[in-house]
Scaffold this active site. Structure first.
Site, PDB file in Angstrom:
ATOM      1  CG  ASN A  32      -0.257   0.268   2.518  1.00  0.00           C
ATOM      2  OD1 ASN A  32       0.967   0.224   2.597  1.00  0.00           O
ATOM      3  ND2 ASN A  32      -1.026   0.526   3.566  1.00  0.00           N
ATOM      4  CG  PHE A  34       2.264   3.460   5.914  1.00  0.00           C
ATOM      5  CD1 PHE A  34       1.945   4.813   5.984  1.00  0.00           C
ATOM      6  CD2 PHE A  34       2.718   2.838   7.077  1.00  0.00           C
ATOM      7  CE1 PHE A  34       2.086   5.533   7.172  1.00  0.00           C
ATOM      8  CE2 PHE A  34       2.864   3.546   8.259  1.00  0.00           C
ATOM      9  CZ  PHE A  34       2.544   4.895   8.309  1.00  0.00           C
ATOM     10  CB  VAL A  57      -2.071  -6.902   4.196  1.00  0.00           C
ATOM     11  CG1 VAL A  57      -1.031  -7.320   3.212  1.00  0.00           C
ATOM     12  CG2 VAL A  57      -1.537  -6.010   5.298  1.00  0.00           C
ATOM     13  CG  LEU A  71       8.608  -9.387   4.432  1.00  0.00           C
ATOM     14  CD1 LEU A  71       8.253 -10.828   4.105  1.00  0.00           C
ATOM     15  CD2 LEU A  71       9.738  -8.924   3.525  1.00  0.00           C
ATOM     16  N   GLY A 100      -5.721 -17.201   5.458  1.00  0.00           N
ATOM     17  CA  GLY A 100      -6.937 -17.649   4.769  1.00  0.00           C
ATOM     18  C   GLY A 100      -6.634 -18.015   3.329  1.00  0.00           C
ATOM     19  CE1 TYR A 143       6.786  -3.900  13.515  1.00  0.00           C
ATOM     20  CE2 TYR A 143       8.190  -4.443  15.381  1.00  0.00           C
ATOM     21  CZ  TYR A 143       7.943  -4.459  14.022  1.00  0.00           C
ATOM     22  OH  TYR A 143       8.860  -5.041  13.166  1.00  0.00           O
ATOM     23  CE  LYS A 147       5.720  -7.411  12.377  1.00  0.00           C
ATOM     24  NZ  LYS A 147       5.832  -7.941  11.018  1.00  0.00           N
ATOM     25  CE1 TYR A 157      -6.279 -18.228  10.749  1.00  0.00           C
ATOM     26  CE2 TYR A 157      -6.733 -19.452   8.734  1.00  0.00           C
ATOM     27  CZ  TYR A 157      -7.028 -18.420   9.602  1.00  0.00           C
ATOM     28  OH  TYR A 157      -8.086 -17.588   9.316  1.00  0.00           O
ATOM     29  NE  ARG A 184      13.647   0.513  10.038  1.00  0.00           N
ATOM     30  CZ  ARG A 184      13.275  -0.497   9.260  1.00  0.00           C
ATOM     31  NH1 ARG A 184      13.364  -1.730   9.701  1.00  0.00           N
ATOM     32  NH2 ARG A 184      12.801  -0.275   8.044  1.00  0.00           N
TER      33      ARG A 184
HETATM   34  P1  NAD Z   1       9.533  -1.271   5.556  1.00  0.00           P
HETATM   35  O1  NAD Z   1       8.721  -0.273   6.314  1.00  0.00           O
HETATM   36  O2  NAD Z   1      10.605  -0.786   4.654  1.00  0.00           O
HETATM   37  O3  NAD Z   1       8.589  -2.241   4.711  1.00  0.00           O
HETATM   38  C1  NAD Z   1       7.266  -2.545   5.065  1.00  0.00           C
HETATM   39  C2  NAD Z   1       6.458  -2.585   3.778  1.00  0.00           C
HETATM   40  O4  NAD Z   1       5.109  -2.945   4.105  1.00  0.00           O
HETATM   41  C3  NAD Z   1       6.401  -1.223   3.077  1.00  0.00           C
HETATM   42  O5  NAD Z   1       6.598  -1.395   1.696  1.00  0.00           O
HETATM   43  C4  NAD Z   1       4.990  -0.725   3.381  1.00  0.00           C
HETATM   44  O6  NAD Z   1       4.504   0.176   2.405  1.00  0.00           O
HETATM   45  C5  NAD Z   1       4.222  -2.033   3.432  1.00  0.00           C
HETATM   46  N1  NAD Z   1       2.979  -1.947   4.221  1.00  0.00           N
HETATM   47  C6  NAD Z   1       2.828  -1.414   5.457  1.00  0.00           C
HETATM   48  N2  NAD Z   1       1.548  -1.528   5.844  1.00  0.00           N
HETATM   49  C7  NAD Z   1       0.880  -2.147   4.821  1.00  0.00           C
HETATM   50  C8  NAD Z   1      -0.468  -2.552   4.608  1.00  0.00           C
HETATM   51  N3  NAD Z   1      -1.420  -2.329   5.561  1.00  0.00           N
HETATM   52  N4  NAD Z   1      -0.798  -3.155   3.437  1.00  0.00           N
HETATM   53  C9  NAD Z   1       0.139  -3.379   2.483  1.00  0.00           C
HETATM   54  N5  NAD Z   1       1.433  -3.010   2.615  1.00  0.00           N
HETATM   55  C10 NAD Z   1       1.792  -2.411   3.787  1.00  0.00           C
HETATM   56  O7  NAD Z   1      10.139  -2.268   6.672  1.00  0.00           O
HETATM   57  P2  NAD Z   1      11.125  -3.517   6.520  1.00  0.00           P
HETATM   58  O8  NAD Z   1      12.303  -3.240   7.363  1.00  0.00           O
HETATM   59  O9  NAD Z   1      11.292  -3.887   5.095  1.00  0.00           O
HETATM   60  O10 NAD Z   1      10.279  -4.647   7.266  1.00  0.00           O
HETATM   61  C11 NAD Z   1       9.597  -5.667   6.547  1.00  0.00           C
HETATM   62  C12 NAD Z   1       8.993  -6.644   7.556  1.00  0.00           C
HETATM   63  O11 NAD Z   1      10.029  -7.203   8.361  1.00  0.00           O
HETATM   64  C13 NAD Z   1       7.990  -5.999   8.511  1.00  0.00           C
HETATM   65  O12 NAD Z   1       6.924  -6.884   8.706  1.00  0.00           O
HETATM   66  C14 NAD Z   1       8.788  -5.822   9.776  1.00  0.00           C
HETATM   67  O13 NAD Z   1       7.961  -5.870  10.916  1.00  0.00           O
HETATM   68  C15 NAD Z   1       9.727  -7.018   9.732  1.00  0.00           C
HETATM   69  N6  NAD Z   1      10.956  -6.761  10.514  1.00  0.00           N
HETATM   70  C16 NAD Z   1      11.943  -5.969  10.026  1.00  0.00           C
HETATM   71  C17 NAD Z   1      13.063  -5.741  10.812  1.00  0.00           C
HETATM   72  C18 NAD Z   1      14.204  -4.891  10.335  1.00  0.00           C
HETATM   73  O14 NAD Z   1      15.171  -4.702  11.080  1.00  0.00           O
HETATM   74  N7  NAD Z   1      14.231  -4.405   9.114  1.00  0.00           N
HETATM   75  C19 NAD Z   1      13.165  -6.311  12.085  1.00  0.00           C
HETATM   76  C20 NAD Z   1      12.132  -7.099  12.550  1.00  0.00           C
HETATM   77  C21 NAD Z   1      11.017  -7.337  11.750  1.00  0.00           C
HETATM   78  N1  UDP Z   2      18.355   5.181  18.389  1.00  0.00           N
HETATM   79  C1  UDP Z   2      19.265   6.219  18.606  1.00  0.00           C
HETATM   80  N2  UDP Z   2      19.269   7.257  17.729  1.00  0.00           N
HETATM   81  C2  UDP Z   2      18.463   7.321  16.638  1.00  0.00           C
HETATM   82  C3  UDP Z   2      17.542   6.270  16.409  1.00  0.00           C
HETATM   83  C4  UDP Z   2      17.515   5.219  17.320  1.00  0.00           C
HETATM   84  O1  UDP Z   2      20.046   6.196  19.576  1.00  0.00           O
HETATM   85  O2  UDP Z   2      18.557   8.315  15.891  1.00  0.00           O
HETATM   86  C5  UDP Z   2      18.360   4.033  19.320  1.00  0.00           C
HETATM   87  C6  UDP Z   2      16.988   3.616  19.830  1.00  0.00           C
HETATM   88  O3  UDP Z   2      16.664   4.344  21.009  1.00  0.00           O
HETATM   89  C7  UDP Z   2      17.223   2.139  20.118  1.00  0.00           C
HETATM   90  C8  UDP Z   2      18.236   1.715  19.057  1.00  0.00           C
HETATM   91  O4  UDP Z   2      18.840   2.914  18.600  1.00  0.00           O
HETATM   92  O5  UDP Z   2      17.796   1.961  21.392  1.00  0.00           O
HETATM   93  C9  UDP Z   2      17.610   0.982  17.878  1.00  0.00           C
HETATM   94  O6  UDP Z   2      16.534   1.753  17.397  1.00  0.00           O
HETATM   95  P1  UDP Z   2      15.708   1.373  16.094  1.00  0.00           P
HETATM   96  O7  UDP Z   2      14.559   2.328  16.018  1.00  0.00           O
HETATM   97  O8  UDP Z   2      16.624   1.284  14.934  1.00  0.00           O
HETATM   98  O9  UDP Z   2      15.201  -0.115  16.359  1.00  0.00           O
HETATM   99  P2  UDP Z   2      14.483  -0.867  17.597  1.00  0.00           P
HETATM  100  O10 UDP Z   2      14.441   0.034  18.806  1.00  0.00           O
HETATM  101  O11 UDP Z   2      13.124  -1.183  17.100  1.00  0.00           O
HETATM  102  O12 UDP Z   2      15.337  -2.047  17.829  1.00  0.00           O
END
Ligand code: NAD
Ligand code: UDP
Length: 308
Positions: A32, A34, A57, A71, A100, A143, A147, A157, A184
């Site tokens: 979507n 976002f 989704v 994802l 589903g 979040y 999850k 399921y 991040r």
């Molecule tokens: P991201 O934000 O770059 O990607 C998420 C994608 O999902 C985006 O393209 C967004 O537009 C799409 N999206 C969000 N809500 C939606 C919806 N309602 N319908 C359709 N699309 C939607 O983040 P990412 O880092 O690529 O993460 C991907 C997945 O991996 C996520 O589920 C995230 O929770 C999981 N994850 C990522 C990390 C990480 O460190 N990158 C860590 C833990 C879990």
């Molecule tokens: N963080 C930071 N400076 C930033 C962004 C994040 O010090 O500009 C810290 C945040 O407080 C956390 C860690 O870095 O302790 C990782 O943050 P992130 O948002 O990347 O991931 P998550 O907290 O979900 O692991």
């Protein structure tokens, strides 16, 4: 095979689409937009084996597919807290819709879960058997609990309907195609250093995270999906653990420039430590990460040089 990737235009999803196309599969990318960006997948748009569908989704969808990677969900704290009710809906309704569909078309379905299911962990490093320490009513709960509920749905399921599932718990992953405004820590620090701005360390910077380079992670995804020893959950991440101050210093060393470290308030419920126990990934997937932090930061920095 025909493969559906929800969230396929995001950071991780776009790398996954690349690998799947490279393996010769047909890929349907559902997003979507976002937090995803068309530029992440624009190089795939002319490929006859790639289809892009703008869809949310939380609304049902139907495709004849063999594999589903779910994802779709914003992953950075500022983005998932922007509309927290929508975040919970995305995780829960998105999981129900994927499950589903998997049940109906007998597809194997993969859930991108997270180390956030461990919350602020009281066990260190975190094995999959640890149930976690999660605040159910805080700013991160939309979040974390979304999850966790998605994992519950996947396993129900599986037990009740025999759906063929795979669940991965992803630890902090970084690399090219992270959104520069994502919020991040790795993208923030690199973008700030490239722009010559202050590096914003939240709190005293003693909190730790373990950072996995995206190519390593995607290899783990593919191995988990295509093996039949375990349905998971399996941790995928790099056990190298760093404080945020150490990370800031690595970034400053690699990028150079005159940025200074400044401290800002620590966000609510920020976990103090995080490190994956990857025993199961080694055993079942014969997987372990290969890219050390400094090398991964260099590759990510090269990407952001062209972006900011
Ligand atoms: P991201 O934000 O770059 O990607 C998420 C994608 O999902 C985006 O393209 C967004 O537009 C799409 N999206 C969000 N809500 C939606 C919806 N309602 N319908 C359709 N699309 C939607 O983040 P990412 O880092 O690529 O993460 C991907 C997945 O991996 C996520 O589920 C995230 O929770 C999981 N994850 C990522 C990390 C990480 O460190 N990158 C860590 C833990 C879990
Ligand atoms: N963080 C930071 N400076 C930033 C962004 C994040 O010090 O500009 C810290 C945040 O407080 C956390 C860690 O870095 O302790 C990782 O943050 P992130 O948002 O990347 O991931 P998550 O907290 O979900 O692991």
């Amino acid at each position: 095979m025909r493969v559906l990737v929800t969230g396929g235009s995001g950071f991780l999803g776009s790398h996954l689409c690349d690998r799947l196309i490279g393996q010769g599969h047909d890929v349907i990318c559902l997003d979507n937009f976002f937090t995803g960006r068309k530029q992440n997948i624009e190089h795939l748009l002319g490929n006859p084996r790639f289809e892009l569908i703008r869809h949310d989704v939380i609304d049902p969808f139907k495709f004849e597919v063999d594999r589903i990677y779910n994802l779709a969900c914003p992953a950075s704290p500022p983005h998932y807290q922007y509309n927290p009710i929508k975040t919970t809906k995305t995780s829960v309704m998105g999981a129900i819709n994927c499950l589903g569909l998997a049940k109906r078309v007998k597809a194997r379905v993969f859930q991108a879960s997270t180390s956030e299911v461990y919350g602020d962990p009281a066990v260190h490093p975190q094995p999959e058997s640890y149930w976690g320490n999660v605040n159910p009513i805080g700013r991160r709960s939309c979040y974390d609990e979304g999850k966790r509920c998605a994992e519950t749905l996947f396993f129900d399921y599986h037990r009740e309907n025999g759906v063929d599932i795979r669940v991965v718990r992803i630890f902090n992953t970084y690399g090219p195609r992270m959104n520069p405004d994502d919020g991040r820590v790795v993208s923030n620090f690199i973008v700030q250093a490239l722009r010559g701005q202050d590096i914003t360390v939240y709190g005293d910077g003693s909190q730790t995270r373990s950072f996995c380079y995206v190519d390593d992670l995607i290899e783990g995804f593919l191995r988990l999906m295509e093996q039949s020893e375990t349905v998971g959950p399996v941790n995928i991440g790099n056990p190298g653990e760093f404080t945020m101050l150490e990370l800031a210093e690595v970034v400053l060393k690699k990028v150079g420039g005159k940025s200074k470290i400044v401290h800002k308030g620590l966000p609510a419920d920020d976990p103090k430590q995080r490190q994956p126990d990857i025993t199961l990934a080694k055993k079942y997937l014969k997987w372990e990460p290969k890219v050390p932090l400094e090398q991964g930061i260099e590759k990510t920095m090269e990407y952001f040089r062209g972006e900011v």
